[in-house]
Design a protein around this motif. Structure first.
Motif, PDB file in Angstrom:
ATOM      1  N   ASP A   1       0.830  -1.195   0.000  1.00  0.00           N
ATOM      2  CA  ASP A   1       0.000   0.000   0.000  1.00  0.00           C
ATOM      3  C   ASP A   1       0.875   1.260   0.000  1.00  0.00           C
ATOM      4  O   ASP A   1       2.004   1.252   0.511  1.00  0.00           O
ATOM      5  CB  ASP A   1      -0.908   0.024   1.231  1.00  0.00           C
ATOM      6  N   ILE A   2       0.335   2.328  -0.535  1.00  0.00           N
ATOM      7  CA  ILE A   2       1.053   3.606  -0.512  1.00  0.00           C
ATOM      8  C   ILE A   2       1.263   4.009   0.947  1.00  0.00           C
ATOM      9  O   ILE A   2       0.309   3.997   1.737  1.00  0.00           O
ATOM     10  CB  ILE A   2       0.253   4.690  -1.253  1.00  0.00           C
ATOM     11  N   PRO A   3       2.483   4.350   1.343  1.00  0.00           N
ATOM     12  CA  PRO A   3       2.713   4.748   2.737  1.00  0.00           C
ATOM     13  C   PRO A   3       1.793   5.896   3.154  1.00  0.00           C
ATOM     14  O   PRO A   3       1.503   6.798   2.364  1.00  0.00           O
ATOM     15  CB  PRO A   3       4.184   5.190   2.735  1.00  0.00           C
TER      16      PRO A   3
ATOM     17  N   SER B   1       7.649   1.733  -7.338  1.00  0.00           N
ATOM     18  CA  SER B   1       7.618   0.268  -7.191  1.00  0.00           C
ATOM     19  C   SER B   1       8.255  -0.418  -8.383  1.00  0.00           C
ATOM     20  O   SER B   1       8.841  -1.505  -8.250  1.00  0.00           O
ATOM     21  CB  SER B   1       6.169  -0.206  -7.027  1.00  0.00           C
ATOM     22  N   PHE B   2       8.167   0.189  -9.555  1.00  0.00           N
ATOM     23  CA  PHE B   2       8.750  -0.401 -10.749  1.00  0.00           C
ATOM     24  C   PHE B   2      10.267  -0.236 -10.783  1.00  0.00           C
ATOM     25  O   PHE B   2      10.994  -1.141 -11.214  1.00  0.00           O
ATOM     26  CB  PHE B   2       8.119   0.246 -11.987  1.00  0.00           C
ATOM     27  N   LEU B   3      10.769   0.923 -10.321  1.00  0.00           N
ATOM     28  CA  LEU B   3      12.194   1.223 -10.421  1.00  0.00           C
ATOM     29  C   LEU B   3      13.000   0.781  -9.203  1.00  0.00           C
ATOM     30  O   LEU B   3      14.198   0.488  -9.330  1.00  0.00           O
ATOM     31  CB  LEU B   3      12.392   2.730 -10.631  1.00  0.00           C
ATOM     32  N   ARG B   4      12.402   0.730  -8.046  1.00  0.00           N
ATOM     33  CA  ARG B   4      13.156   0.451  -6.833  1.00  0.00           C
ATOM     34  C   ARG B   4      13.584  -1.012  -6.771  1.00  0.00           C
ATOM     35  O   ARG B   4      12.751  -1.917  -6.900  1.00  0.00           O
ATOM     36  CB  ARG B   4      12.313   0.810  -5.616  1.00  0.00           C
ATOM     37  N   PRO B   5      14.876  -1.275  -6.564  1.00  0.00           N
ATOM     38  CA  PRO B   5      15.362  -2.666  -6.454  1.00  0.00           C
ATOM     39  C   PRO B   5      14.730  -3.365  -5.250  1.00  0.00           C
ATOM     40  O   PRO B   5      14.371  -2.717  -4.255  1.00  0.00           O
ATOM     41  CB  PRO B   5      16.871  -2.506  -6.272  1.00  0.00           C
ATOM     42  N   PRO B   6      14.584  -4.686  -5.315  1.00  0.00           N
ATOM     43  CA  PRO B   6      13.960  -5.424  -4.200  1.00  0.00           C
ATOM     44  C   PRO B   6      14.693  -5.245  -2.880  1.00  0.00           C
ATOM     45  O   PRO B   6      14.091  -5.315  -1.813  1.00  0.00           O
ATOM     46  CB  PRO B   6      13.999  -6.874  -4.673  1.00  0.00           C
ATOM     47  N   THR B   7      16.024  -5.018  -2.961  1.00  0.00           N
ATOM     48  CA  THR B   7      16.804  -4.893  -1.729  1.00  0.00           C
ATOM     49  C   THR B   7      16.782  -3.489  -1.141  1.00  0.00           C
ATOM     50  O   THR B   7      17.272  -3.259  -0.049  1.00  0.00           O
ATOM     51  CB  THR B   7      18.263  -5.297  -2.002  1.00  0.00           C
ATOM     52  N   SER B   8      16.203  -2.538  -1.882  1.00  0.00           N
ATOM     53  CA  SER B   8      16.193  -1.148  -1.430  1.00  0.00           C
ATOM     54  C   SER B   8      14.898  -0.848  -0.666  1.00  0.00           C
ATOM     55  O   SER B   8      13.892  -1.539  -0.812  1.00  0.00           O
ATOM     56  CB  SER B   8      16.339  -0.205  -2.619  1.00  0.00           C
ATOM     57  N   THR B   9      14.932   0.180   0.123  1.00  0.00           N
ATOM     58  CA  THR B   9      13.753   0.606   0.889  1.00  0.00           C
ATOM     59  C   THR B   9      13.282   1.970   0.398  1.00  0.00           C
ATOM     60  O   THR B   9      13.974   2.651  -0.363  1.00  0.00           O
ATOM     61  CB  THR B   9      14.073   0.698   2.391  1.00  0.00           C
ATOM     62  N   ILE B  10      12.117   2.354   0.857  1.00  0.00           N
ATOM     63  CA  ILE B  10      11.575   3.653   0.440  1.00  0.00           C
ATOM     64  C   ILE B  10      12.346   4.815   1.049  1.00  0.00           C
ATOM     65  O   ILE B  10      12.152   5.967   0.655  1.00  0.00           O
ATOM     66  CB  ILE B  10      10.085   3.769   0.815  1.00  0.00           C
ATOM     67  N   HIS B  11      13.222   4.511   2.015  1.00  0.00           N
ATOM     68  CA  HIS B  11      14.004   5.567   2.644  1.00  0.00           C
ATOM     69  C   HIS B  11      15.353   5.766   1.968  1.00  0.00           C
ATOM     70  O   HIS B  11      16.144   6.604   2.399  1.00  0.00           O
ATOM     71  CB  HIS B  11      14.223   5.247   4.124  1.00  0.00           C
ATOM     72  N   ALA B  12      15.609   5.014   0.909  1.00  0.00           N
ATOM     73  CA  ALA B  12      16.864   5.158   0.182  1.00  0.00           C
ATOM     74  C   ALA B  12      16.903   6.522  -0.506  1.00  0.00           C
ATOM     75  O   ALA B  12      15.855   7.063  -0.892  1.00  0.00           O
ATOM     76  CB  ALA B  12      17.004   4.041  -0.853  1.00  0.00           C
ATOM     77  N   PRO B  13      18.095   7.099  -0.664  1.00  0.00           N
ATOM     78  CA  PRO B  13      18.196   8.430  -1.294  1.00  0.00           C
ATOM     79  C   PRO B  13      17.545   8.501  -2.678  1.00  0.00           C
ATOM     80  O   PRO B  13      16.909   9.496  -3.012  1.00  0.00           O
ATOM     81  CB  PRO B  13      19.709   8.656  -1.382  1.00  0.00           C
ATOM     82  N   ALA B  14      17.698   7.424  -3.453  1.00  0.00           N
ATOM     83  CA  ALA B  14      17.109   7.440  -4.795  1.00  0.00           C
ATOM     84  C   ALA B  14      15.586   7.499  -4.723  1.00  0.00           C
ATOM     85  O   ALA B  14      14.932   8.207  -5.505  1.00  0.00           O
ATOM     86  CB  ALA B  14      17.556   6.203  -5.577  1.00  0.00           C
ATOM     87  N   SER B  15      14.988   6.774  -3.782  1.00  0.00           N
ATOM     88  CA  SER B  15      13.534   6.785  -3.625  1.00  0.00           C
ATOM     89  C   SER B  15      13.037   8.145  -3.140  1.00  0.00           C
ATOM     90  O   SER B  15      11.994   8.643  -3.606  1.00  0.00           O
ATOM     91  CB  SER B  15      13.097   5.685  -2.658  1.00  0.00           C
ATOM     92  N   ILE B  16      13.777   8.747  -2.235  1.00  0.00           N
ATOM     93  CA  ILE B  16      13.380  10.063  -1.732  1.00  0.00           C
ATOM     94  C   ILE B  16      13.497  11.114  -2.844  1.00  0.00           C
ATOM     95  O   ILE B  16      12.635  11.985  -2.992  1.00  0.00           O
ATOM     96  CB  ILE B  16      14.236  10.449  -0.514  1.00  0.00           C
ATOM     97  N   ALA B  17      14.578  11.000  -3.640  1.00  0.00           N
ATOM     98  CA  ALA B  17      14.737  11.937  -4.757  1.00  0.00           C
ATOM     99  C   ALA B  17      13.602  11.778  -5.762  1.00  0.00           C
ATOM    100  O   ALA B  17      13.093  12.770  -6.299  1.00  0.00           O
ATOM    101  CB  ALA B  17      16.087  11.696  -5.443  1.00  0.00           C
ATOM    102  N   LEU B  18      13.196  10.527  -6.016  1.00  0.00           N
ATOM    103  CA  LEU B  18      12.080  10.293  -6.933  1.00  0.00           C
ATOM    104  C   LEU B  18      10.785  10.873  -6.367  1.00  0.00           C
ATOM    105  O   LEU B  18       9.974  11.450  -7.112  1.00  0.00           O
ATOM    106  CB  LEU B  18      11.925   8.787  -7.176  1.00  0.00           C
TER     107      LEU B  18
END
Length: 451
Positions: A10-12, A115-132
Motif C-alpha cells: 500500500d502507498i505509505p 515500485s517499478f524502479l526500486r530494487p527489491p533490496t532497497s527501501t523507500i528511505h533510500a536516497p534514490a527513492s526520496i529523490a524520486l
C-alpha cells in the motif's frame, strides 16, 4: 479469484498525506482570493501535521473504516482550503473536488513508478527513492499549478451550483473506479496483477483530472461569454440612451430658442415689475434646458449635457473640464458607454450622500505624455465592498445583473490598449482611465476592433 497477484505494498500513509497537502498547496497558489501570506503559511504548516496525523490514525483502524477515514482526510483538505482562502463554501467544495483527484493522481503515479524502479533490496528511505518522491510530487504539483493558474488565477471563482455538483460527481466516480480493484477483482473493470492495478488507478485518476480541467475551461469560457454579452448589452443600452438624448436636446434647443423670442416680445407689452420678475425666472429655467456642453466631441457633448440635467434634478454639482478632441478614433458607442457608465455609477453613489454640499462630481479629460487621461472623482457615503482581487463589488442586491458598469469601462480601456484604476480616499472615489494615443488618435486593438 478475488486476490491481486504480485500485489504491491500500500502507498505509505506519510506519502498519502503529503500528496493531499501538495494538492491543497497547488490550488491555494492558483487562486487569487488567498488570505494574507502569514495566515496561509500557518494554515498550511498546521494542515500538514493534521493530515499526517489523520493518515496514521486511519491506518490503525480496521479496513471496514476505510471510507470513513477517507472522508475525514477529505474534510481536513476542505478545512485547509477554506481557512487559507476567502472563498464561499460552495466554491471551496468545487476546488476541493479538483484537489482530491490531483492528490490521488500524484500518489498513485509516484508509487507505481517507485515500485517499478526500486530494487527489491532497497527501501523507500533510500536516497534514490526520496529523490524520486521529491521529483514526482514537485513536478506534478508544478505542472498542475502552471495549468490551473490560468483557470483560477484571474478574477473571482464563482462556479454555478450545477458545475459544483458535476465536479463532485466526477471526483467520486474517479475515486471509486480507480480503487475498484482493491475492493474486488471479479469485475470487468478490475485488474488482477499488482502493477496492472496501479496502472488502472493512475490512468483513471489522470482521466478524472483531465475531465475536471476541461470542465473548468468550459465554465470559464461560459462566464466570459456571458460577461461579454452583458457588457455589449449595456453598451448598446448606453448608445440608445445617447441617441434619444441627442434628439431631445436638439428639440429642446429649438424650443428654448423660440421661447426666448416669445419672451422678448412679451416683455415689450407687459410692464409690471412682478410680471417681469416671473419672466426672468422662466427665462433662466429655459436657459438651463437649452444649454449644452461643448467639448469638441459631439457624442461626449450629448452624454455630458444629459447627465448634467440629471445631476441638476438630483441636487448634484457636476464640474466638467474636458477636451473632447482627445477621443478621436474612439467609436460613438464606446464614448457613450465609457462616460455613461462612469457618470451613472457616480450619480448612483451620490444619491446616498445626505449632505447636498457634498454631492460633487468632477470630470476631467486631458492629455499627458501621449496619453488621453479621463478622471472622474465623486464623493460617497456608503461602505465600499472591495473584493479579494482588488475589484469593486456592486452594492446592489442583485449582483448577477449588476456590477457590469465598471467591467464595461475596463473592457473599453483594454480595447484601446489602455488601463483603468479605481481608488478611494477620504470619502472621495477616484476613477482613472489611461488611453495611449498614436499620431493624436486612439487605436483599438486588432482583436477588438470588430466588436
Amino acid at each position: 479469484m478475488n486476490q491481486i497477484l504480485n500485489a504491491l505494498p500500500d502507498i505509505p500513509r506519510l506519502y498519502t498525506a503529503i500528496s493531499e497537502w501538495v494538492a491543497c498547496l497547488v490550488y491555494l497558489m492558483s487562486i487569487s482570493c488567498r488570505k494574507p501570506p502569514k495566515r496561509t503559511i500557518t494554515v498550511l504548516v498546521v494542515g500538514l501535521g493534521v493530515l499526517i496525523g489523520v493518515q496514521y490514525w486511519a491506518g490503525s483502524l480496521p479496513i471496514a473504516f476505510w471510507i470513513f477515514s477517507m472522508c475525514v482526510a477529505v474534510a481536513c483538505m476542505y478545512s485547509i482550503i477554506m481557512l487559507a482562502s476567502s472563498m464561499q463554501a460552495l466554491t471551496g467544495a468545487y476546488v476541493l473536488a479538483r484537489a482530491f483527484v490531483l492528490a490521488e493522481l500524484i500518489a498513485s503515479l509516484h508509487w507505481q513508478i517507485d515500485s517499478f524502479l526500486r530494487p527489491p533490496t532497497s527501501t523507500i528511505h533510500a536516497p534514490a527513492s526520496i529523490a524520486l518522491l521529491v521529483a514526482i510530487y514537485g513536478g506534478c504539483g508544478f505542472l498542475a499549478w502552471w495549468g490551473e493558474r490560468r483557470n483560477f488565477g484571474v478574477g473571482d471563482i464563482d462556479p454555478p451550483g450545477r458545475s459544483v455538483f458535476i465536479a463532485a460527481t466526477i471526483s467520486v466516480v474517479t475515486f471509486a473506479m480507480s480503487n475498484l480493484s482493491f475492493v474486488s477483482t471479479n469485475t470487468p473493470f478490475s485488474g488482477r496483477v499488482g502493477l496492472e492495478v496501479f496502472y488502472i488507478r493512475t490512468l483513471v485518476d489522470l482521466c478524472g483530472f483531465a475531465l475536471l480541467y476541461a470542465q473548468q475551461e468550459q465554465v470559464r469560457e461560459n462566464q466570459a461569454s456571458a460577461e461579454l454579452a452583458s457588457i455589449n448589452a449595456r453598451a448598446y443600452s448606453q448608445h440608445r440612451e445617447y441617441m434619444r438624448s441627442k434628439e431631445n436636446l436638439e428639440a429642446m434647443g429649438r424650443l428654448a430658442h423660440d421661447l426666448k423670442h416669445q419672451i422678448a416680445a412679451l416683455r415689450t407689452e407687459i410692464d409690471p415689475e412682478r410680471q417681469s420678475r416671473n419672466f426672468e425666472e422662466l427665462e433662466a429655467s429655459i436657459q438651463r434646458y437649452g444649454s449644452q456642453q461643448h467639448t469638441g466631441n459631439p457624442v461626449l457633448d450629448v452624454v455630458l449635457s444629459t447627465k448634467e440635467r440629471i445631476c441638476a434634478d438630483s441636487g448634484i454639482t457636476l464640474t466638467v473640464v474636458a477636451d473632447g478632441s482627445l477621443l478621436a478614433g474612439m467609436t460613438p458607442i464606446d464614448v457613450s458607454t465609457l462616460f455613461g457608465n462612469a457618470l451613472d455609477n457616480a450619480i448612483e453613489a451620490l444619491k446616498k450622500v445626505d449632505n447636498p454640499d457634498r454631492r460633487l462630481i468632477k470630470v476631467a479629460l486631458f492629455s499627458r505624455d501621449r496619453f488621453a487621461v479621463l478622471q472622474i472623482d465623486n464623493t460617497y457615503a456608503s461602505h465600499l465592498n472591495w473584493k479579494a482581487n482588488g475589484e469593486l463589488a456592486t452594492t446592489k442586491r442583485d449582483n448577477v445583473l449588476h456590477g457590469y458598469g465598471v467591467k464595461s469601462i475596463r473592457h473599453i480601456a483594454h480595447k484601446y490598449q489602455g488601463e483603468m484604476t479605481l481608488r478611494a480616499k477620504d470619502h472621495w472615489f477616484h476613477l482613472c482611465v489611461l488611453l495611449p494615443m498614436v499620431n493624436g488618435q486612439l487605436k483599438p486593438t486588432a482583436a477588438s476592433a470588430t466588436l
